[in-house]
Design a protein around this motif. Structure first.
Motif, PDB file in Angstrom:
ATOM      1  N   SER A   1     -12.512   6.011   6.349  1.00 21.55           N
ATOM      2  CA  SER A   1     -12.039   5.868   4.969  1.00 21.55           C
ATOM      3  C   SER A   1     -12.233   4.467   4.400  1.00 21.55           C
ATOM      4  O   SER A   1     -12.389   4.306   3.194  1.00 21.55           O
ATOM      5  CB  SER A   1     -10.564   6.266   4.883  1.00 21.55           C
ATOM      6  N   LYS A   2     -12.200   3.434   5.238  1.00 26.25           N
ATOM      7  CA  LYS A   2     -12.305   2.053   4.739  1.00 26.25           C
ATOM      8  C   LYS A   2     -13.246   1.259   5.641  1.00 26.25           C
ATOM      9  O   LYS A   2     -12.798   0.417   6.435  1.00 26.25           O
ATOM     10  CB  LYS A   2     -10.927   1.371   4.739  1.00 26.25           C
TER      11      LYS A   2
ATOM     12  N   GLY B   1     -15.035  -1.226   5.176  1.00 22.41           N
ATOM     13  CA  GLY B   1     -14.920  -2.682   5.035  1.00 22.41           C
ATOM     14  C   GLY B   1     -13.773  -3.225   5.876  1.00 22.41           C
ATOM     15  O   GLY B   1     -13.906  -4.259   6.537  1.00 22.41           O
ATOM     16  N   TYR B   2     -12.643  -2.549   5.851  1.00 23.88           N
ATOM     17  CA  TYR B   2     -11.494  -2.979   6.655  1.00 23.88           C
ATOM     18  C   TYR B   2     -11.798  -2.804   8.139  1.00 23.88           C
ATOM     19  O   TYR B   2     -11.421  -3.626   8.966  1.00 23.88           O
ATOM     20  CB  TYR B   2     -10.240  -2.176   6.297  1.00 23.88           C
ATOM     21  N   ASN B   3     -12.485  -1.708   8.470  1.00 24.73           N
ATOM     22  CA  ASN B   3     -12.843  -1.483   9.868  1.00 24.73           C
ATOM     23  C   ASN B   3     -13.660  -2.654  10.402  1.00 24.73           C
ATOM     24  O   ASN B   3     -13.469  -3.113  11.527  1.00 24.73           O
ATOM     25  CB  ASN B   3     -13.637  -0.180   9.992  1.00 24.73           C
TER      26      ASN B   3
ATOM     27  N   LEU C   1      -9.689   4.762   9.916  1.00 26.36           N
ATOM     28  CA  LEU C   1     -10.024   3.607   9.093  1.00 26.36           C
ATOM     29  C   LEU C   1     -11.544   3.470   8.953  1.00 26.36           C
ATOM     30  O   LEU C   1     -12.059   3.148   7.879  1.00 26.36           O
ATOM     31  CB  LEU C   1      -9.435   2.336   9.715  1.00 26.36           C
ATOM     32  N   TRP C   2     -12.258   3.742  10.030  1.00 23.13           N
ATOM     33  CA  TRP C   2     -13.728   3.670   9.993  1.00 23.13           C
ATOM     34  C   TRP C   2     -14.252   4.669   8.957  1.00 23.13           C
ATOM     35  O   TRP C   2     -15.147   4.376   8.169  1.00 23.13           O
ATOM     36  CB  TRP C   2     -14.308   3.958  11.387  1.00 23.13           C
TER      37      TRP C   2
ATOM     38  N   GLU D   1      -1.449   4.959   3.677  1.00 23.67           N
ATOM     39  CA  GLU D   1      -2.361   3.868   4.043  1.00 23.67           C
ATOM     40  C   GLU D   1      -1.632   2.826   4.892  1.00 23.67           C
ATOM     41  O   GLU D   1      -2.166   2.330   5.880  1.00 23.67           O
ATOM     42  CB  GLU D   1      -2.909   3.187   2.783  1.00 23.67           C
TER      43      GLU D   1
ATOM     44  N   SER E   1       0.831  -1.209   0.000  1.00 27.51           N
ATOM     45  CA  SER E   1       0.000   0.000   0.000  1.00 27.51           C
ATOM     46  C   SER E   1       0.861   1.253   0.000  1.00 27.51           C
ATOM     47  O   SER E   1       2.004   1.223   0.453  1.00 27.51           O
ATOM     48  CB  SER E   1      -0.901   0.014   1.240  1.00 27.51           C
TER      49      SER E   1
ATOM     50  N   TYR F   1      -2.414   0.681   8.617  1.00 29.70           N
ATOM     51  CA  TYR F   1      -2.452  -0.771   8.841  1.00 29.70           C
ATOM     52  C   TYR F   1      -1.398  -1.210   9.853  1.00 29.70           C
ATOM     53  O   TYR F   1      -1.561  -2.198  10.549  1.00 29.70           O
ATOM     54  CB  TYR F   1      -2.262  -1.526   7.519  1.00 29.70           C
TER      55      TYR F   1
ATOM     56  N   GLU G   1     -11.606  -3.178  -8.243  1.00 25.76           N
ATOM     57  CA  GLU G   1     -12.506  -2.779  -7.166  1.00 25.76           C
ATOM     58  C   GLU G   1     -13.880  -2.420  -7.735  1.00 25.76           C
ATOM     59  O   GLU G   1     -14.909  -2.742  -7.163  1.00 25.76           O
ATOM     60  CB  GLU G   1     -11.916  -1.569  -6.444  1.00 25.76           C
TER      61      GLU G   1
END
Ligand SMILES: [Zn+2]
Length: 467
Positions: free
Chosen positions: A304-305, A307-309, A301-302, A281, A277, A285, A432
């Protein structure tokens, strides 16, 4: 165009032993296999298996004919008329337990007026094949079928049986699909390893960026909130108005996040993701659990991402509120539904207790739906199967990495893991943007990527199942 980082066949020769002499088994003609996949997939998309009603037997018969042309026998199992599951098997020496290749025959429906192409015409446009099921899951199933055809035609000596399962009912009716096969026909599909949907060859900037292999998934555990109060006239507000109490409870749950907890899969996922990454980013991580930065990083992270959150924790999303029927009547009760996606090892009882503490209101009852059995553990990262995914990636896409993934949705791998199978999710090459079209409008699969995927999957199957 074939994406960069193509397969190097010389490194993946299957070795065939005849007497004392060892000669390499014939290599598949992947150009031909690719053509065949495109032809088969186009015809398969034309077979309408939208669920409801499913009509999977149509799809099962279509694939059965393709197998039969090459002399591969298969059987259709129906729990309900028209809801067929197709099973075929290539015999191995029995030295090892079978490998199962599976995919689902049914698709979700379409909002026809939102599509720019006919969802069942399998049109090819700008390097993409369009149609319902192109990615989910007819592309995967067609490539799995091609693996069967190639193994059979080349007469590849197998150490394990390779079983092919095209199942019904994945889109919301597992009782006619995976549950039926697991509970009533287990002997037909019993295996050590399974390769299913749920992963991807992630394509970015003209190359395979990573190979995502799912090893586990979150467990849907719906939660219900019930608030009770006294009914009355809307002109005389009451302190125990259930709409107000429910509203507070919903707001508390919606703003709260359960604590972060990584497992083997998600830990390796974020470690490896950081390596491929961009720096800003990667910083996130790498610092998820940092005692000082962790909280800020997780909030970033919540934002911006999401799904990862959600991969970091059991997630809680209140999505339905019901209460009241007239503006001038205070109702006696109000209800809400919360979508909880639990980490596989989350203890349901303890988690509900935690939710009660967050809600902290005796007027609001917090209840979890009945089926709260523990989830099966994740499939392993240190066995022959996972190493095969990694090794083939290293050969074919040396600049990429293999990411073990915990998916936040659900697939039919869970019931297989429940039977002790080491089940893994993989899938067609996709960007994506392509991935967002699954279940959406103008679903599509990259035509050239189907060649990349058959070469990848065939090599993985050889590594695990060939002698
Ligand atoms: Zn699917």
């Amino acid at each position: 165009m074939i994406p960069r980082g193509m397969f190097r066949p010389a490194l993946a020769l299957a070795i065939l032993t005849i007497g004392a002499a060892t000669i390499p088994a014939a290599q598949p003609d992947f150009a031909k296999a690719h053509e065949e996949i495109v032809t088969n997939l186009r015809a398969f998309i034309g077979v309408d298996t939208m669920n409801p009603p499913g009509n999977e037997t149509r799809g099962a018969k279509f694939l059965q004919d393709l197998l039969a042309r090459d002399g591969i026998a298969s059987e259709i199992y129906e729990k309900e008329a028209g809801r067929g599951n197709l099973v075929a098997r290539l015999k191995g020496s029995g030295g090892k337990q079978p490998l199962l290749l599976l995919g689902h025959l049914d698709t979700v429906g379409v909002q026809r007026d939102q599509w720019t192409v006919d969802p069942f015409a399998a049109e090819i446009k700008d390097g993409y094949l369009y149609g319902r099921g192109a990615l989910d899951d007819k592309g995967m199933l067609t490539v799995c079928l091609e693996v069967m055809l190639l193994l059979k035609r080349l007469n590849v000596p197998l150490e394990r049986d390779v079983i092919f399962l095209a199942e019904a009912g994945e889109e919301g009716t597992p009782q006619v699909g995976i549950d039926y096969m697991v509970n009533e026909h287990w002997d037909k599909i019993a295996c050590e390893f399974a390769i299913n949907e749920g992963g991807e060859l992630s394509f970015k900037d003209g190359r395979v960026h990573y190979v995502g292999v799912s090893t586990t998934e979150k467990v849907p555990r719906p939660v219900f909130l019930y608030a009770k109060g006294t009914s009355g006239h809307g002109s005389k507000p009451l302190l125990d108005n259930p709409v107000v109490h429910l509203g507070e409870a919903v707001a508390r749950l919606g703003r709260w996040q359960p604590p972060l907890r990584l497992n083997e899969t998600t830990r390796v996922f974020f470690e490896r993701l950081a390596k491929i990454s961009p720096p800003e980013e990667a910083f996130l991580y790498e610092n998820l659990e940092d005692p000082v930065l962790g909280e800020t990083v997780q909030m970033k992270l919540w934002q911006s991402k999401p799904g990862y959150n959600s991969m970091l924790r059991t997630s809680v999303s209140p999505n339905i509120i019901e209460g009241g029927f007239r503006r001038n009547v205070i109702p006696t009760d109000a209800r809400a539904q919360v979508d909880v996606r639990a980490l596989p090892d989350e203890d349901p009882e303890k988690f509900v207790e935690l939710l009660r503490q967050v809600v902290n209101n005796p007027r609001v009852e917090v209840v979890m739906s009945a089926s709260s059995q523990p989830a099966p553990p994740p499939s392993r990262l240190d066995n022959e199967m996972f190493r095969a995914f990694e090794r083939v990636q290293q050969r074919m896409f040396p600049d990429a990495t293999t990411l073990p993934v915990m998916i936040t949705g659900a697939t039919d791998s869970a019931p297989l893991r429940g039977k002790g199978v080491q089940a893994y999710g993989i899938g067609c090459l996709r960007t994506e943007e392509d991935a967002l079209r699954m279940h959406g409008d103008d679903e599509r699969v990259q035509v050239a990527g189907l060649r990349t995927f058959i070469e990848y999957l065939y090599a993985v199957v050889l590594e695990v199942a060939a002698k």
